[in-house]
Design an enzyme around this catalytic site. Structure first.
Site, short mmCIF file in Angstrom:
data_model
loop_
_atom_site.label_atom_id
_atom_site.label_comp_id
_atom_site.label_asym_id
_atom_site.label_seq_id
_atom_site.Cartn_x
_atom_site.Cartn_y
_atom_site.Cartn_z
N ASP A 1 78.31 62.73 43.83
CA ASP A 1 77.37 61.63 43.68
C ASP A 1 77.69 60.60 44.74
O ASP A 1 78.85 60.36 45.03
CB ASP A 1 77.49 61.00 42.29
CG ASP A 1 77.07 61.99 41.20
OD1 ASP A 1 76.54 63.05 41.55
OD2 ASP A 1 77.29 61.69 40.01
N GLU B 1 73.45 65.69 45.97
CA GLU B 1 72.87 65.34 44.67
C GLU B 1 71.44 64.87 44.89
O GLU B 1 71.06 64.51 46.02
CB GLU B 1 73.69 64.21 44.03
CG GLU B 1 73.60 62.89 44.78
CD GLU B 1 73.38 61.69 43.85
OE1 GLU B 1 72.54 61.82 42.93
OE2 GLU B 1 74.03 60.66 44.05
N HIS C 1 72.02 68.48 40.89
CA HIS C 1 72.14 67.21 40.18
C HIS C 1 70.83 66.43 40.21
O HIS C 1 70.76 65.30 40.70
CB HIS C 1 73.28 66.39 40.82
CG HIS C 1 73.84 65.32 39.91
ND1 HIS C 1 73.22 64.12 39.71
CD2 HIS C 1 74.97 65.28 39.17
CE1 HIS C 1 73.95 63.37 38.90
NE2 HIS C 1 75.01 64.06 38.56
N HIS D 1 84.61 62.93 41.89
CA HIS D 1 84.90 61.64 41.25
C HIS D 1 85.10 61.82 39.75
O HIS D 1 84.94 62.91 39.23
CB HIS D 1 83.80 60.62 41.54
CG HIS D 1 82.45 60.96 40.98
ND1 HIS D 1 81.67 61.96 41.51
CD2 HIS D 1 81.75 60.45 39.94
CE1 HIS D 1 80.53 62.03 40.83
NE2 HIS D 1 80.56 61.13 39.87
N HIS E 1 79.26 55.09 45.05
CA HIS E 1 79.05 55.58 43.69
C HIS E 1 80.00 54.97 42.66
O HIS E 1 79.60 54.08 41.93
CB HIS E 1 79.14 57.12 43.67
CG HIS E 1 78.76 57.72 42.36
ND1 HIS E 1 77.51 57.52 41.82
CD2 HIS E 1 79.45 58.50 41.49
CE1 HIS E 1 77.45 58.16 40.66
NE2 HIS E 1 78.61 58.75 40.44
N ASP F 1 80.70 64.35 33.94
CA ASP F 1 79.86 65.48 34.35
C ASP F 1 80.34 66.08 35.67
O ASP F 1 79.71 66.97 36.21
CB ASP F 1 78.38 65.07 34.41
CG ASP F 1 78.12 63.94 35.39
OD1 ASP F 1 79.05 63.16 35.66
OD2 ASP F 1 76.99 63.83 35.89
N HIS F 2 81.46 65.56 36.18
CA HIS F 2 82.03 66.16 37.38
C HIS F 2 83.46 66.63 37.16
O HIS F 2 83.98 67.40 37.95
CB HIS F 2 81.99 65.15 38.54
CG HIS F 2 80.60 64.84 39.00
ND1 HIS F 2 80.04 65.39 40.11
CD2 HIS F 2 79.64 64.06 38.44
CE1 HIS F 2 78.80 64.96 40.24
NE2 HIS F 2 78.53 64.15 39.25
N HIS G 1 83.62 60.88 36.98
CA HIS G 1 82.61 60.99 35.92
C HIS G 1 82.76 62.32 35.20
O HIS G 1 83.05 63.35 35.81
CB HIS G 1 81.20 60.89 36.51
CG HIS G 1 80.77 59.47 36.72
ND1 HIS G 1 79.77 59.12 37.59
CD2 HIS G 1 81.21 58.31 36.18
CE1 HIS G 1 79.61 57.82 37.57
NE2 HIS G 1 80.48 57.30 36.73
ZN LIG Z 1 78.70 60.33 39.00
#
Ligand SMILES: [Zn+2]
Lengths: 820, 565
Positions: free
Chosen positions: B181, B206, B418, B71, B160, B75-76, B73
C-alpha cells in the site's frame, strides 16, 4: 574480460574532463585515449566560453558530438552532455537546427533513470523553450501547439520523484512564454478536463508521443502546493503566480489554491505566497472576493512583521468591490496600527487603499468630519492613531481618480490634515513635493494666510486635486518666485521649531514615560526632518541635516541612559551598550567634523554632547581609562576656550564636570553629573555648511567589471567631488577587499574648483589584489577627525585619528583576466 | 524467461494481500495478510498452492526463497505467524525496522480480539508471534539486500503508514516492484512515496482507489474540522473509529493543531493503551515520518500532543462534548463498537468514518446509505440517529497517484491487486490505452505469466572500441545519428564478441579470399537459375577496401553465424 574496460574509462574520463577542450574539436586529428583530464580540473563545466573563436560549423559539430554523447551508457556522461548542450545554446544565437536538436536530446532523456540526467534535461528543455520564444515571429503563427507541448513536457516532470527535478520543473514552468488557457486550467485540476471542451487544439492534428497527452499536466499545481518539501511548494507557488498573467480564469482559480497556501506551516512558503499575490496584484490579475477577506485580514495582524508588511503591500494594490470589505480592511489596518505604532508605513497603505476606493473613502470622510467637529476635547482625539488613519483615508479622496466625490470632503478634514503633512507626502511618494501639497491643503482648508496668495495666483476655483493639479499649483507658485521662496523658508523654520520643541518635550519625559514612546517620537521627528532637509538647500539644508545627526545622538543618549538606569539589565547586555556608545561617538564625530562654519553656540553644543558621551563612558566603565580622561580634558579646555571672551556662557553641567575632573572624580557621582545635562538644541545656525563628497567609479558595475591579474596592482579610476572641504582637512580613500584595508591619502592640491566645490578625476592603484577569480572592492572617502593631539588609532600608513565617512560605500567589481 | 505471478490474496478484493512471484527460479512471497471479513479458512491465503508451484519441494522453506512484508497492517501481515509457526516456514522474512517494531502490537491486539472477545479457537499464540518475529530480518530504506546469490531486494519509502515500504526485487535481468500500500501525496505525519526510476518488467500495484481522483487535502481538512467543531460546540460527542496507527496520528496532529489555534478546551481522548504506545513508537521512529515533522522535530516532537488524554471506560456515559479516538477503524467490533452502541442513538453526536470500509463491517453499512437501525447480531439492534461524516483521509493513493507512479516507473507490465473488480477493470483500460502497457488484474489463486527481457553481455576488441566508440574518431554519421559497424562473433561457451571487419580473418586464422563476380544481365537470369550456381546477388553488398579494389562480401551477420555453425 579485458576489453570493456577502455570503453568505461574513455567515457568516464570524457565526462570528467572538459569534453569541449580535449575531445570534441572537430579539427583535432584522432582521439587521444590515454589523456586523462587535467589533474586539477575536478569537474569543470562544459560551459567554457569560447564564443569568440567559434564558427557556425563549430557549433554544429559540437552539438552533434554532444548529442551522441548524451546517448551514452553512463549517467554522469549523459548529464554532462546535456549540460554541455545547454552551454552551447547559451552562447549560440538560436539559428539553424541546433535548438531543435538540443530539444530532441532533452526530450529523449526526460525519462532517464538517473535524476541528474533528468535534472539536466529539464533545464535544457526550459532553455530551448526560451530560445524558441526568442525567435522572430514565433508567437504569431500557430506555434501555440509547440509551446503547449513544451509546457506539458515540463508538467510531466513536475511529478517526478526527485525533489530537485520537481523544483527545476516548476521553475521552468513559471518561465513559460505563452500557454493556452485549457492547458493552464488543467494544471490546476487533478481531474482531467476533456480536451474537446474549450481550447482543444493541443492534440488536434499534432502527433504527440503516446505518453505526452493532455492529462500529464493534470493538477500539477494542486500537487505542487501540497508537496512534502517546502522548496517545491515555494517554487510551485511562484510559478502559479507567474502564469496568471496569461488567463483571468486561471488567475481566479489559482487564487483559491494560493489562499490554501496561506495556511502552510512553513514561513518561507507563506512569504512566497504573499509575494505571488503581490505579483498578481501588480499585473492586475488579482480579484479579491469576500471569501478571501477573512484570510487577508487575519494576515494583517499576523504575529510576523514580514507577513504583515507583505500583506499590506498587496492590500494597497487590490480593488475591494464592496464597501463592507473596504471598511473591514481599514478597521483591521487601524487595529494593526494601534498594536504596532512603529509601523509608520501603515499610513501609506491607508492612503493607497483610500485613493483606490474614492467613493468609499468619501463616505469615511463624511463620518469623520462629524466626529472631529464635535466640541468635546477635539485636541485629544486628534492624537489617536485611529483619527490620524481616518484623516489619511479621507484626504486620499482628493488624489483618487474617482472625480465625483472630490467636492464632498469637508474643509475641516483639510484643516486637520495639515498636521499630517509629512505622512501624506510620504504616501504620495516623489510625485508631489511637500510645499505644493501644503499650499494645496491650506487652500482647501481655507487657512487665510494662504488664501490671499493663491487666489490671486489662481483664477477660478480648483476642482479637487490630482497629481496634475498639484503640479499646476507648483508652477503657479514658482511664478511668484521670491515671495514664495521666502514663505518656504518661513514654513520650514516653523516646522523645525515645532520639531525641536517636540524633541525637548520627549527628552523631558524620557524618565516618566515608556522608552518606546520616546523612541517613536524621535523617529517620527527624524523622518519629518529628513523630508524637510531633502527639500532644502544651503545653510538651512545643512542645518536640517545637522539636526538629523543631532537627533540620532539624542536617541542614542536616551537608550544609553535607559540601559545604565536599568543597571546591567538583561535585555541590553554590555555588548549592546558598547555598540550604542560607539554609535554615539560616531554621531558626535560627524556633527563635529562634517560641518563647517559653526558659530560658537553650536560648537559649544557639540562639545557638551562630547562631554556627555565621555561621561557616559566613564559611568559604564567604572575604571577611568586614560584615553577617556584625555578626551574629557581636551573637551573641557576647548569649552573654556570658546567661552573665554564671554560671548557665551559655560553651562552648569560643564562647570560641574570641570570641577569633578579637577578633583579626579573623587567624591562625585558620575550619575548625578549625568542628571545635570540639559538638552537645548540651538536654532541659530548662521552660515552652516555641510561637508560632503561624491565618489564615482568610471566604467564599472556588476555587469561590467574591471579586469585584473591576480596578485598584481590594478588602477581604479575615480571621479571625486568634494563640498565645503577646507585645505586643512585630511582625506583618505579607503579600499577594502575582504579583510584587508588600503588607505590612500588624497592630495587636495590636485583638486580643481573653488572653495565650495572641488573636483578631481584620478586613478588610484590597489596594490594587493586577491588571488581570486573575482572580487568586490568596497571604496569610501573618509576624513580624519582630530581630537586635539590625542591619537586614537595607531595604524601604519593610514589615518592617524578617528575618521568619518563622507559618502556611502561604493562597490567596484573586478574579474581576473585569464592566465595562460 | 518469464516472471510467474501467483495471486494468493487481494486479487480483485481488498484483504489478505499475498502474492508469490517466481522470478528467475526464485520464489518470493510478497505480504502474508489475513482477510478481516472472514472468520473461517478463507481468512488466510491458500498457501498449499504456493507449495504446489515447486513440485519437488518438501516443505514451504524449500519452496519459498523469502517472504517480504511491506507494512504492519493485518491484511498484509496477519497470516505471517500462522505461516511460520503453523505451516512451518523457516526461511528468511524481511520487513522494515518500524514494521518489525509495530507488527507484534498489531498481531497481539488482533489475536486478543479473536480469542478473548469472539471466543474463537486460537490460531496462534502470543509465543508464536514472538517466535515468528525472531525470524524477521529488518530492512532499511534503499538498502540493497542480497537474499541469496541471485536474488536482490531493496525497500523504498511508500508513505501509507509508518514503516511502509515498496519492494524492488531482481534476479538476473528480471526486475519488478511490489508496491504494497502506498500514498503519493504527503500527509501531515508521513511523506509521499519515493522510488528510483528503474528498468522494470513488472509492477504489482495496489488499486484501492482505482477510479477515484481525490481533491486537495486542504478542502478535506477544512470540512472535517468544521464538522467536528460544529458537533462539539453543539455539545455533541465525536467518535473517530481508527486503526491504532496512522490515521489516528494524522487526525490527532490535525485536531491538536486546530485546538491550539482555536483555543478549544474540549477533551480529546485516546481509547486504548495501544494508541498511546503507538505514539511512543512514532516518537522514536521520527526518521520515517514526513519532511515537515523531521524538520520541526528538533524544536518540538509533534507526537507530544498537548490536548490529548487517556480515556477511561467509565467516561462513555459522561455528559458534555468530547472527541474520542477508538479502535478498530471500521467498527467491526471491539471498543469502537461498544462506544458506537452508546452514542449512535443521539443526533447531537458525530461519527467520522474512514474513506474505505470492508464489506460486512458496521462502517461499511453506515457508508452505504444512512440506515436507521443496524443489527449487530440477532439480539442487538442499534438505533442510528447520529450524524455521519465520511472522511476520505485515506493513506492510499488515488487513481491519479497510481497512474503517476506507473508512468514514472514505466514497467513493461502491470498487475493490479488490492482493489475492487469493476474499478480495477476501469484502471486497466486507462493504463493500457494511456500508458501503453500490458495490464492484468487476476483473481485470487490465478497465475499471470510475464515475459522478461534479457540482456546479453558482449565483449569488444580494442580496435573496435578505438575506431567506433571513442569520440573524435572517424565515426560515420548518418542523419545525425552515429552508427558503429562490426562483426558479432558468437562462439560456443564463450562470451559473444564484437570486432572490426578486418580483424575477422586474423581471429579465425583464415586466408583472405577474393571472389570476383561478373555482372549478371537480366537476360542471363534464366540461365543462371537453371544451373546449380547459388544466386548470391540478392544478399551481397559492396564494400570499399582501403586498397581501392572493390570486393563483394556476404553480409556480416551471415558470415559470423555460418562460421559458428
Ligand atoms: Zn495498508
Amino acid at each position: 574480460m579485458r576489453e570493456p574496460r577502455p570503453l568505461a574509462y574513455i567515457v568516464s574520463s570524457a565526462a570528467s574532463s572538459s569534453p569541449l577542450g580535449n575531445y570534441l574539436d572537430p579539427m583535432d586529428d584522432g582521439p587521444s585515449v590515454s589523456v586523462p583530464g587535467p589533474p586539477n580540473a575536478g569537474r569543470p563545466r562544459a560551459a567554457e566560453p569560447r564564443a569568440s573563436t567559434r564558427s557556425p560549423e563549430g557549433y554544429e559539430a559540437e552539438v552533434r558530438t554532444l548529442a551522441s554523447m548524451s546517448r551514452g551508457i553512463y549517467p554522469l556522461a549523459r548529464a554532462e552532455a546535456l549540460r554541455g548542450l545547454a552551454a552551447v545554446l547559451e552562447t549560440a544565437d538560436a539559428c539553424g537546427g541546433a535548438v531543435e536538436q538540443c530539444y530532441g536530446c532533452a526530450v529523449e532523456l526526460m525519462r532517464d533513470e538517473d535524476e541528474g540526467v533528468r535534472l539536466a534535461s529539464v533545464r535544457l528543455i526550459a532553455l530551448c523553450a526560451d530560445k524558441f520564444a526568442g525567435r522572430e515571429g514565433w508567437d504569431g503563427n500557430g506555434n501555440g501547439d509547440q509551446t503547449d507541448l513544451m509546457f506539458l513536457q515540463l508538467s510531466s516532470m513536475a511529478r517526478d520523484m526527485s525533489t530537485k527535478v520537481r523544483i527545476e520543473a516548476f521553475n521552468a514552468l513559471g518561465k513559460s512564454h505563452r500557454v493556452s488557457e485549457g492547458v493552464l486550467l488543467q494544471s490546476l485540476s487533478k481531474k482531467v478536463i476533456k480536451p474537446n471542451t474549450g481550447s482543444g487544439s493541443i492534440i488536434k492534428g499534432k502527433k504527440l508521443p503516446p505518453k505526452l497527452i493532455f492529462p500529464c499536466a493534470a493538477g500539477i499545481f494542486a500537487h505542487g502546493i501540497e508537496d512534502e518539501f517546502y522548496q517545491v511548494r515555494t517554487a510551485a507557488c511562484k510559478s502559479l503566480g507567474a502564469l496568471s498573467k496569461f488567463s483571468t480564469q486561471y488567475a481566479q482559480k489559482a487564487l483559491d489554491l494560493l489562499m490554501d497556501m496561506m495556511n502552510d506551516d512553513t514561513e518561507e512558503v507563506r512569504m512566497q505566497t504573499l509575494q505571488t499575490l503581490f505579483y498578481m496584484a501588480t499585473y492586475g490579475c488579482l480579484s479579491v472576493q469576500e471569501m478571501h477577506m477573512h484570510m487577508f485580514l487575519g494576515l494583517l495582524i499576523d504575529m510576523n512583521a514580514l507577513i504583515r508588511d507583505a500583506t499590506r503591500k498587496i492590500l494597497g494594490l487590490v480593488n475591494l468591490p464592496k464597501l463592507q470589505m473596504f471598511k473591514s480592511a481599514i478597521d483591521v489596518l487601524i487595529t494593526s496600527l494601534e498594536k504596532n505604532p512603529e509601523e509608520q508605513e501603515i499610513y501609506s497603505v491607508l492612503f493607497s487603499v483610500g485613493k483606490n476606493h474614492g467613493s468609499f473613502s468619501a463616505n469615511i470622510a463624511k463620518h469623520l468630519a462629524k466626529e472631529i467637529s464635535m466640541p468635546s476635547d477635539a485636541e485629544l482625539i486628534l492624537d489617536k492613531p485611529r483619527i490620524k488613519a481616518l484623516l489619511i483615508v479621507s484626504i486620499s479622496v482628493s488624489f483618487s481618480d474617482d472625480k465625483h466625490n472630490k467636492l464632498d470632503i469637508p474643509e475641516i478634514i483639510f484643516l486637520h490634515a495639515i498636521s499630517l503633512l509629512g505622512k501624506i507626502s510620504c504616501a504620495l511618494g516623489e510625485v508631489v513635493d511637500q510645499d505644493s501639497l501644503l499650499s494645496y491643503l491650506c487652500q482647501k482648508s481655507g487657512t487665510p494666510f494662504w488664501k490671499t496668495r493663491l487666489l490671486t495666483a489662481e483664477s477660478g476655483e480648483s476642482e479637487g486635486c490630482n497629481v496634475e493639479t498639484v503640479a499646476g499649483i507648483r508652477a503657479q507658485i514658482e511664478k511668484t518666485e521670491k515671495s514664495t521662496k521666502c514663505l518656504d523658508q518661513v514654513l520650514t523654520m516653523q516646522s523645525m521649531k515645532i520639531i525641536i520643541e517636540t524633541v525637548e518635550r520627549a527628552w523631558a519625559m524620557r524618565k516618566s514615560c515608556n522608552i518606546c514612546d520616546v523612541r517613536t517620537i524621535l523617529r517620527t521627528c527624524k523622518e519629518e526632518l529628513r523630508i524637510l532637509a531633502s527639500n532644502s538647500s544651503g545653510s538651512t539644508g545643512a542645518f536640517l541635516r545637522f539636526l538629523c545627526e543631532y537627533l540620532d545622538a539624542v536617541q542614542f543618549i536616551v537608550e544609553i541612559l535607559q540601559s545604565i538606569q536599568l543597571d546591567n539589565s538583561y535585555d541590553l547586555g554590555p555588548i549592546s551598550l558598547d555598540v550604542l556608545l560607539e554609535k554615539l561617538d560616531t554621531s558626535i564625530l560627524k556633527m563635529k567634523c562634517c560641518y563647517a562654519g559653526f558659530n560658537r553656540e553650536m560648537e559649544v553644543q557639540v562639545c557638551e554632547l562630547a562631554l556627555l558621551a565621555n561621561l557616559l563612558r566613564l559611568s559604564k566603565d567604572r575604571i577611568h581609562s586614560k584615553l577617556v580622561l584625555e578626551k574629557l580634558h581636551w573637551t573641557i579646555n576647548r569649552l573654556e576656550c570658546l567661552c573665554a571672551d564671554g560671548s557665551c556662557e559655560l553651562s552648569y553641567f560643564s562647570r560641574e564636570i570641570k570641577k569633578a575632573f579637577d578633583a579626579n572624580f573623587a567624591g562625585s557621582d558620575v550619575c548625578t553629573l549625568l542628571e545635570l545635562f540639559h538638552l537645548k538644541p540651538k536654532t541659530d545656525y548662521g552660515m552652516l555648511k555641510a561637508i560632503s563628497a561624491v565618489l564615482q567609479v568610471r566604467d564599472n558595475d556588476s555587469e561590467n567589471p574591471s579586469s585584473y591579474v591576480c596578485g598584481l596592482p590594478v588602477g581604479v579610476s575615480f571621479d571625486i567631488s568634494l563640498c565645503n572641504i577646507s585645505r586643512h582637512d585630511r582625506l583618505w580613500l579607503r579600499m577594502i577587499v575582504g579583510e584587508s584595508i588600503q588607505h590612500t591619502f588624497l592630495e587636495l592640491s590636485s583638486f580643481g574648483g573653488n572653495d565650495e566645490v572641488k573636483c578631481c578625476s584620478t586613478t588610484i592603484p590597489l596594490f594587493a589584489t586577491p588571488m581570486a577569480w573575482s572580487f568586490v572592492l568596497r571604496v569610501c572617502l573618509v576624513m580624519e577627525c582630530p581630537y586635539g593631539s590625542i591619537s586614537v588609532h595607531q595604524r601604519h600608513g593610514g589615518p592617524r585619528d578617528s575618521i568619518v565617512q563622507l559618502c556611502d560605500e561604493l562597490d567596484v567589481y573586478f574579474v581576473c583576466t585569464e592566465q595562460r | 524467461m518469464a516472471i510467474e505471478c501467483l495471486v494468493l490474496g487481494a486479487g480483485q478484493e481488498v484483504g489478505k494481500s499475498c502474492v508469490v512471484v517466481t522470478i528467475g527460479g526464485k520464489r518470493v512471497m510478497f505480504d502474508c495478510g489475513m482477510h478481516m471479513g472472514y472468520h473461517d479458512s478463507r481468512r488466510y491465503p491458500d498457501f498449499a498452492r504456493a507449495l504446489a508451484l515447486f513440485p519437488g519441494a518438501a516443505d514451504y522453506t524449500a519452496a519459498i526463497s523469502c517472504v517480504v512484508i511491506t507494512h504492519f497492517h493485518l491484511d498484509h501481515i496477519g497470516a505471517l505467524p500462522y505461516f511460520t509457526e503453523v505451516c512451518g516456514y523457516h526461511g528468511p522474512v524481511y520487513m522494515t525496522y518500524p514494521t518489525k517494531a509495530l507488527a507484534p502490537l498489531m498481531l497481539e491486539d488482533y489475536r486478543k480480539v479473536m480469542v478473548d472477545q469472539r471466543g474463537e479457537e486460537e490460531q496462534y499464540s502470543y509465543e508464536d508471534i514472538l517466535c515468528c518475529m525472531k525470524k524477521v530480518i529488518p530492512l532499511d530504506l534503499k538498502q540493497t539486500v542480497q537474499v541469496d546469490k541471485d536474488l536482490v531486494i531493496r525497500a523504498y519509502y511508500a508513505g501509507h503508514v509508518l514503516g511502509a515500504a515498496m519492494i524492488y526485487a531482481k534476479v538476473g535481468d528480471a526486475a519488478m516492484v511490489y508496491t504494497g500500500d502506498y500514498n503519493m501525496t504527503p500527509d501531515r505525519h508521513l511523506g509521499a512515496a519515493q522510488i528510483d526510476r528503474m528498468k522494470l518488467d513488472l509492477l504489482i500495484t495496489e488499486s484501492t482507489y482505482a477510479k477515484t481522483v481525490r481533491d486537495s487535502k486542504h478542502a478535506r481538512e477544512r470540512e472535517f474540522l468544521k464538522a467536528v467543531h460544529k458537533c462539539v460546540s453543539g455539545g455533541g460527542k465525536v467518535l473517530i473509529p481508527t486503526f491504532a496507527l496512522g490515521r489516528a496520528q494524522e487526525l490527532c496532529i490535525l485536531l491538536d493543531d486546530y485546538w491550539e489555534r482555536m483555543n478549544l478546551k474540549i477533551p480529546i481522548y485516546f481509547s486504548a493503551g495501544l494508541t498511546i504506545q503507538a505514539n511512543m513508537y512514532y516518537k522514536m521512529l521520527i526518521g520515517w515520518t514526513s519532511q515537515k515533522i523531521k524538520n520541526s522535530y528538533t524544536v518540538h516532537n509533534p507526537f507530544d500532543f498537548k490536548h490529548v488524554c487517556h480515556f477511561e471506560r467509565s467516561f462513555i456515559n459522561n455528559p458534555g462534548p468530547c472527541v474520542l479516538f477508538a479502535t478498530p477503524g471500521m467498527i467491526s467490533g471491539g471498543f469502537s463498537l461498544e462506544v458506537f452502541k452508546k452514542w449512535a442513538p443521539s443526533e447531537k453526536n458525530l461519527v467520522t468514518l474512514p474513506g474505505y470500509c470492508v464489506a460486512g463491517t458496521i462502517g461499511h453499512k453506515l457508508m452505504s446509505g444512512k440506515p436507521t437501525t443496524i443489527d449487530v447480531d440477532k439480539d442487538t439492534h442499534i438505533d442510528v440517529r447520529c450524524q455521519i461524516h465520511q472522511l476520505s483521509f485515506s493513506p492510499h493513493t488515488d487513481s491519479k497517484g497510481i497512474m503517476d507512479l506507473t508512468e514514472y516507473l514505466s514497467p513493461n507490465h502491470v498487475i493490479l491487486v488490492h482493489g475492487e473488480k469493476p474499478q480495477m477493470a476501469f484502471l486497466k483500460e486507462r493504463i493500457e490505452s494511456e500508458l501503453g502497457m500490458q495490464c492484468y488484474y487476476p483473481a485470487n489463486n490465478e497465475t499471470v505469466s510475464i515475459p522478461t527481457t534479457q540482456n546479453l553481455k558482449i565483449n569488444a576488441t580494442e580496435k573496435f572500441i578505438k575506431q567506433n566508440l571513442v569520440f573524435g574518431g572517424d565515426m560515420p554519421k548518418v542523419g545525425g545519428c552515429s552508427e558503429a559497424r562490426g562483426i558479432l562473433l558468437m562462439e560456443k561457451s564463450k562470451t559473444p564478441k564484437i570486432l572490426c571487419e578486418d580483424e575477422l580473418l586474423h581471429l579465425l586464422g583464415m586466408e583472405k579470399h577474393l571472389v570476383h563476380f561478373e555482372p549478371l544481365p537480366c537476360s542471363r537470369m534464366k540461365e543462371a537459375e537453371s544451373t546449380d550456381e547459388p544466386l548470391l546477388s540478392s544478399r551481397i553488398e559492396e564494400v570499399k577496401h582501403t586498397d581501392g579494389s572493390a570486393v563483394q562480401q556476404a553480409s556480416l551477420a551471415d558470415l559470423g553465424c555460418e562460421r559458428n555453425g
